[in-house]
Design a protein around this motif. Sequence first.
Motif, short mmCIF file in Angstrom:
data_model
loop_
_atom_site.label_atom_id
_atom_site.label_comp_id
_atom_site.label_asym_id
_atom_site.label_seq_id
_atom_site.Cartn_x
_atom_site.Cartn_y
_atom_site.Cartn_z
N TYR A 1 8.01 0.44 -7.33
CA TYR A 1 7.32 -0.10 -8.49
C TYR A 1 5.85 0.28 -8.34
O TYR A 1 5.22 -0.11 -7.36
N ILE A 2 5.35 1.11 -9.25
CA ILE A 2 3.95 1.54 -9.16
C ILE A 2 3.15 0.74 -10.18
O ILE A 2 3.49 0.75 -11.36
N GLN A 3 2.13 0.05 -9.71
CA GLN A 3 1.27 -0.68 -10.64
C GLN A 3 -0.05 0.07 -10.76
O GLN A 3 -0.74 0.26 -9.75
N LEU A 4 -0.37 0.48 -11.97
CA LEU A 4 -1.65 1.15 -12.21
C LEU A 4 -2.59 0.09 -12.78
O LEU A 4 -2.22 -0.64 -13.69
N ARG A 5 -3.77 0.00 -12.19
CA ARG A 5 -4.69 -1.05 -12.65
C ARG A 5 -5.88 -0.43 -13.38
O ARG A 5 -6.46 0.55 -12.91
N PHE A 6 -6.19 -1.02 -14.51
CA PHE A 6 -7.23 -0.44 -15.38
C PHE A 6 -8.37 -1.42 -15.66
O PHE A 6 -8.13 -2.62 -15.80
N GLN A 7 -9.56 -0.85 -15.73
CA GLN A 7 -10.67 -1.61 -16.28
C GLN A 7 -11.06 -0.84 -17.54
O GLN A 7 -11.38 0.34 -17.45
N LYS A 8 -11.02 -1.48 -18.66
CA LYS A 8 -11.11 -0.81 -19.96
C LYS A 8 -10.07 0.30 -19.97
O LYS A 8 -8.92 0.06 -19.71
N ASN A 9 -10.50 1.56 -20.26
CA ASN A 9 -9.45 2.59 -20.35
C ASN A 9 -9.38 3.48 -19.10
O ASN A 9 -8.75 4.52 -19.11
N THR A 10 -10.02 3.05 -18.05
CA THR A 10 -10.04 3.90 -16.85
C THR A 10 -9.25 3.28 -15.72
O THR A 10 -9.38 2.09 -15.44
N VAL A 11 -8.47 4.13 -15.06
CA VAL A 11 -7.68 3.61 -13.95
C VAL A 11 -8.62 3.33 -12.77
O VAL A 11 -9.50 4.13 -12.45
N GLN A 12 -8.42 2.15 -12.17
CA GLN A 12 -9.31 1.74 -11.07
C GLN A 12 -8.59 1.72 -9.73
O GLN A 12 -9.22 1.65 -8.68
N GLY A 13 -7.27 1.71 -9.79
CA GLY A 13 -6.54 1.65 -8.53
C GLY A 13 -5.04 1.64 -8.79
O GLY A 13 -4.59 1.55 -9.94
N ALA A 14 -4.28 1.75 -7.72
CA ALA A 14 -2.82 1.72 -7.86
C ALA A 14 -2.23 0.97 -6.69
O ALA A 14 -2.80 0.96 -5.59
N LYS A 15 -1.11 0.32 -6.95
CA LYS A 15 -0.43 -0.39 -5.87
C LYS A 15 1.05 -0.05 -5.94
O LYS A 15 1.63 0.02 -7.02
N LEU A 16 1.60 0.15 -4.77
CA LEU A 16 2.98 0.59 -4.70
C LEU A 16 3.81 -0.45 -3.96
O LEU A 16 3.39 -0.96 -2.93
N SER A 17 4.97 -0.80 -4.52
CA SER A 17 5.90 -1.64 -3.75
C SER A 17 7.16 -0.82 -3.56
O SER A 17 7.62 -0.16 -4.49
N GLU A 18 7.70 -0.86 -2.36
CA GLU A 18 8.95 -0.10 -2.14
C GLU A 18 10.07 -1.06 -1.80
O GLU A 18 9.85 -2.12 -1.23
N TYR A 19 11.27 -0.67 -2.18
CA TYR A 19 12.42 -1.53 -1.98
C TYR A 19 13.50 -0.82 -1.19
O TYR A 19 13.99 0.23 -1.60
#
Length: 705
Positions: free
Chosen positions: A167-185
């Motif tokens: 599960y990849i979570q892309l995190r945005f501030q306004k319209n710009t990506v600020q970071g990503a977090k990955l969970s693996e199963y």
Amino acid sequence: MVSLGERPPAAGFGGDLAALAELDEATLLGGLRERFVRQQVYTDVGDILIAMNPFQPLPLYGREVSKQYLCHETSALPPHIFAVASRAYHAMLGHRGSGPRSQCIVISGESGAGKTESTKLLLQHIMNLCKGNSQLEQQILQVNPLLEAFGNAQTVVNDNSSRFGKYIQLRFQKNTVQGAKLSEYLLEKSRVVQQDAGERNFHIFYYMFAGLSAEEKEMYGLLDPSVYRYISGRFGTQDIAQRWKHKYKEVCNALDMVGFQEQEQVDMQAILAGVLSLGNVTFEPEESSGSAKVSEASWGWLKAAAGQFGVQDDELLKCLICTMSVTRGEQILRFHTQQQAEDARDSIAKVAYGRVFGWIVCKINELLAENVDTEVELGEIGILDIFGFENFAVNRFEQFCINLANEQLQHFFNHHIFQLEQAAYKEEDLPWETITFNNNEPTLDLLLAKPLGLLSLLDEQSAFPQATDKTFVDKLNSSFKGNSQFQPGRGHVLAFSIIHYAGKVQYTAEGFLEKNRDTLPANVRGLFTDSVTPLLSVLFKATISRTGTLMPHVKAKVRAEADNKFNSTRKQTAGAQFRHSLMVLMERMYSANPHFVRCIKPNSQKEPGVVDSQMVLQQLRYNGLLETIRIRRDGFSWRPSFEEFAERYAILLFKPDVSLTKERKSRLFFKYWHQEQLVKCVEQLERAAVIIQKERISFPVPKPR
Ligand code: ATP
Ligand code: MG
């Protein structure tokens, strides 16, 4: 060839199945086939995308196409995976009220249906939408090739099958990506030591042999690949080797891009070489005692493995041939049988590989973590790509977990598409004839209920040292007698069957208890923490989270607590960990606004241009797509806010040249609504629609979303 009585839908079908006036299975199948042969692999069902795997590169994903789908209004364009990315992105940006609302894109389909490819295309398009071209965006795009090398493998149904969920979570501030977090199963660790006929180990092993220079191989102590038992006999043609060589370069680039240090990369490859050497250590019984000893011929492998792991030969030997415990201050050695020694060897290989994988994920998270003020609320788009539903000739604990995850996902889909939707109609008193669907709750209950579901019974049995796979099966047979979702194995085989949403699967119970217990062989932790290979030592010193990933940076108190848990003998079983991580995932997804992509596999030979009607129909049926089309066609799936509604239909009340602010339009609109002027407008429009239909007038109208 059109078979199964399927027929193409009437003319005018523009890619949205929910727009069809007449619908049955034959029309649906005919429609999909007709589009597929024209290389239109995407079809809409309202806001749900059906993606048929073309099994060939198509000119659908170039810059020009991507550009078209950058805009907000994708509804006038043909259905496309890029349109889903755009919808999610704009929904994330456009959400007003209490901050940006999370979006999640849920991709489902059986193994080989195209989920991972779709994930990559979604990521690519979302990064194009951000347009920043920042280093972070480039790093995010490199995550997939990296994870695929370590977590994907060739299976009988897919040459690049994901052997873990993500599960990849892309995190945005306004319209710009600020970071990503990955969970693996649940990485399928057992693949490291054993693969069925026609399957391979994880890609990275083959890439290494194809890509490393002769000097590098010597440095890692690697010999000819054919001598290694864990990967032997699975080497391909010159062509394939060339492709692997190229892939190896890609992995190295990705490692550099994402930010892995050179020493870390060297250590990682040394550990992988150690795993391969360890796999060649064999045992035989001592004549006098019957305990296991290392076979004469494989001493060299033991020494090689110890060297590659950076540990002492005799310490590694001890972990393989005996278990040491301390009772009342006294050390007690219990020698292994040959079988126990082989199991210890394989467990060490699996745990070492599993931790390398967990560490890669952890490191990616560290490198891609957003660096913004924690006070700022970030927008989020999550993309779920798990292992697809599997039904092989032999299905084991891994298939059981994979299918359980898919079962949960189907339930998530049903819940949103059928239950929530129809509950809303009921609440609003809309005239509605209930659409029934294939509810998979009974199967989920069978698997997850506490304390009598299958996973709970498995845990209960795993806690008894005397329990065996046979006692586990006996327990299932007695507990689920008469349950329509469960069938005992026939004859004397240690097996049982589950009726899943996607069909019946027979599981062989052999290995269920051992895999569920997932115990680290005694003393292995100590062996590896003392390693002179820095990475290996870190891997075993660090704390393992409940999802199996490393947490080297958790706060001291949290870490101490987790450490206690990790060291305690009451470590969570693999099943319990999986159940927990699925629960966390589902919670996350339930709190987001979902977008669904249903991948369909057109044939099992992986042939371009071929549609196996029976196979496609089966997928359409178990996906509940016919019912989905009905609900999307007859239902009220567009839920605009009042402002959005006013903005779109203001034209009914105001002349186009009247210039009003959005807010004022909305306020006036609201007033007219209550004075019933608008209702009259709508009635007039409806009358016009009837005339248009009667007189068969046709003009392109943008679809409301
Ligand atoms: P698993 O559950 O086994 O991981 P999956 O659903 O992720 O399967 P993919 O690995 O995405 O399946 O797809 C299998 C193969 O199908 C790909 O390796 C690729 O060859 C082909 N494929 C999938 N989607 C596309 C596409 N859009 N264009 C071209 N080829 C595709
Ligand atoms: Mg995949």
